[in-house]
Design an enzyme around this catalytic site. Structure first.
Site, PDB file in Angstrom:
ATOM      1  N   CYS A 380       0.722  -1.240  -0.130  1.00 58.62           N
ATOM      2  CA  CYS A 380      -0.044   0.022   0.075  1.00 58.62           C
ATOM      3  C   CYS A 380       0.851   1.404   0.103  1.00 58.62           C
ATOM      4  CB  CYS A 380      -0.967  -0.090   1.182  1.00 58.62           C
ATOM      5  SG  CYS A 380      -2.409   1.051   0.731  1.00 58.62           S
ATOM      6  N   HIS A 519      -3.314  -5.466   0.129  1.00 59.24           N
ATOM      7  CA  HIS A 519      -2.911  -5.848   1.269  1.00 59.24           C
ATOM      8  C   HIS A 519      -2.788  -7.459   1.190  1.00 59.24           C
ATOM      9  CE1 HIS A 519      -2.830  -2.062   3.804  1.00 59.24           C
ATOM     10  NE2 HIS A 519      -3.641  -1.927   2.703  1.00 59.24           N
ATOM     11  N   GLU A 521      -1.474  -9.514   3.204  1.00 63.00           N
ATOM     12  CA  GLU A 521      -1.364 -10.012   4.281  1.00 63.00           C
ATOM     13  C   GLU A 521      -2.885 -10.669   4.934  1.00 63.00           C
ATOM     14  OE1 GLU A 521      -1.725  -5.638   5.196  1.00 63.00           O
ATOM     15  OE2 GLU A 521      -0.893  -6.885   3.655  1.00 63.00           O
TER      16      GLU A 521
END
Length: 547
Positions: A380, A519, A521
């Site tokens: 990001c 993102h 993750e």
């Protein structure tokens, strides 16, 4: 129709209700049941989207664009069930819904009260999708006795009475403090917590007791007697070296069996825990170690980057290495040369964030990684800083910056290669935003498709050229600089399907340098590590071997 498990907490917060809920969900799945987990938060914010990470930790984003509590990340990581907007609610959202209905006249002129209107709203939320799964696990945030939580406790009391007998049970998580001076494990705080719970009409069927070590049989029997639960329903929740031990540890303690007994399910299906045996084996038996620097601005609170830390752990599992994380304050590089601080690391990760503070340090971290061949993952804002670094130091755009920083300063200081995202396509509709919009829920949120360039590093990592990932941002790299940056070697290897929004950049001639606008993750799991984190740790492992 689902059976409901309500998880409450007492004595103190942060005991691990979310982890216990997630582990129980995984154990029920291991016995062949389908599950869904929900979080009911008493705070008055509509959602955590506008909270500082120092206040609340990470904001976990769902595929359908909800900004939720970080516990939903635990739920997804342990069960693999994608969370939805309907899996997270707060007092703020409940009261907003009630007041909107009142304004519309839905209540036909009645006086609006906590009971029944607020509690009915909570019950309606709990009921959503109850026919879809075998078990619905609902965690109530905070602790029993909190004034904000009273409507939620009253709602689940009513809900359990509305349902047929035996369709709802209550699990209460408390603390058993060890008093070192007297050498005693004290049960009194748990007794008082259960007394408080019973005073509002709720009685626990299962007691989960957090402690540093084992709970002696004498204390278990005492808890069972004074808290009115069966002795085999007193579950010890000992401190663990890794959260991924929790399903196995809770199974040994009999948590899943106690739940099935409370529902009268007999005989119970036998669990298949081979998946979790493999996970714990990978955690405890690594074949090496890599060290990763996370250069961020919220490093004082590790929960601000919870999913990133866990995704790195998953990448380590996939590569049979332990990932040692060190938190580096990006503002340090505003004052000092990053080289002495970063040269000891095998890889560098720059995460997301908002605002200008610490961004110059993140740019310097990206520059160090690019110039020294250190594996770099920018997420990001971390991607945007890598693009600004390339624009300044490789393409010669010395004034390159972000419109976000000029907006904060109230003056034009930069040539904005990153701009405020004003429109994008969501499904079949065009979304429009302006800088003057409210902050909450106005970002590009949720899962969006991306197209990867054939032959690029990211296409090789994913093993395909069409992906979807979760987003949470309101600023975007300006594609009008794409040709300029690609001429100096920075490749835009992932774009939105319409070609207007950059999703991924990479340096092809670098050992491993990737920036992503999304993102990754948020979708990583211990038994299914995200491809980017798996390959990032592999690259760090290669660097570690070369040193």
């Amino acid at each position: 129709m689902a059976r409901f498990i309500f998880i409450t907490g007492g004595v103190v917060s942060s005991l691990g209700k979310g982890l216990a809920s997630a582990a129980l969900g995984a154990l029920l799945q291991a016995r062949g049941y389908s599950v869904r987990l929900r979080k009911l938060d008493p705070y008055l914010n509509v959602d955590p989207g506008t909270m500082s990470p120092f206040e609340h930790g990470e904001v976990f984003v769902t595929d359908d664009g909800a900004e939720t509590d970080l516990d939903l990340g635990h739920y997804e990581r342990f069960t693999g069930v994608p969370a939805r907007k309907t899996d997270s609610i707060s007092s703020g959202r409940v009261y907003t819904n009630v007041l909107e209905k009142e304004r519309r006249g839905d209540y036909l002129g009645k006086t609006i009260q906590v009971i029944p209107h607020v509690t009915n709203e909570i019950k309606d939320f709990i009921s959503i999708g109850e026919d879809e799964v075998d078990f619905m696990l609902c965690e109530i945030g905070g602790t029993v006795g909190d004034i904000e939580g009273l409507p939620f406790f009253e709602a689940i009391r009513q809900f359990s009475q509305d349902k047929p007998r035996g369709q709802c049970i209550f699990m209460h998580l408390t603390l058993l403090p060890y008093i070192k001076a007297s050498g005693e494990l004290k049960t009194k705080p748990t007794q008082h917590s259960v007394k408080e719970l019973r005073s509002i009409g709720l009685a626990p069927d299962i007691l989960v007791c957090r402690s540093e070590g084992p709970i002696p049989q004498k204390e278990r029997e005492k808890l069972a007697l004074f808290c009115n639960v069966r002795p085999d329903s007193v579950i010890a929740a000992q401190d663990l070296k890794s959260i991924y031990e929790a399903p196995i540890a809770y199974h040994r303690e009999g948590m899943d069996q106690a739940v099935l007994d409370a529902f009268g399910i007999n005989p119970a299906p036998k669990p298949n825990l081979s998946k979790w045996d493999d996970v714990t084996d990978r955690v405890h038996n690594p074949e090496g170690e890599v060290t990763v620097a996370i250069v961020g601005k919220y490093t004082q609170l590790e929960d601000a980057y919870k999913s990133i830390a866990e995704a790195l752990t998953h990448g380590g599992m996939a590569n049979r290495v332990k990932v040692k994380i060190e938190w580096v304050d990006a503002e340090l590089f505003d004052r000092e040369d990053p080289a002495p601080h970063l040269e000891k690391f095998d890889a560098i990760l720059v995460p997301g964030g908002f605002g200008e503070r610490g961004t110059e340090g993140k740019i310097k971290a990206a520059q160090y990684a690019r110039e020294n061949g250190v594996p770099y993952l920018g997420i990001c804002l971390g991607m945007q800083m890598a693009v600004i670094e390339a624009a300044r130091n490789v393409a010669g755009l010395t004034k390159a910056g972000s419109e976000e920083f000029d907006h904060e300063a109230g003056e034009r200081r930069f040539e904005p290669v990153v701009y405020h995202l004003k429109e994008w396509v969501q499904g079949n509709e065009k979304v429009n935003r302006s800088v003057a919009d409210d902050k909450g829920g106005t970002m590009r949120l949720g899962a969006y498709d991306a197209v990867l360039t054939e032959g690029s590093r990211v296409a090789q990592i994913y093993g395909k050229t069409a992906i979807d990932e979760r987003h949470r941002h309101r600023y975007e790299v300006d594609t009008s600089y794409k040709d300029t940056l690609e001429e100096v070697g920075l490749k835009f290897s992932g774009m939105s399907p319409d070609g207007k929004l950059p999703e991924i950049v990479e340096w092809p001639d670098h050992p491993w340098f990737i920036g992503v606008q999304f993102h990754p993750e948020l979708k990583s799991k211990p038994f299914a590590p995200h491809p980017l984190f798996r390959d990032f740790v592999r690259a760090a492992k290669e660097v570690s071997r070369l040193v």
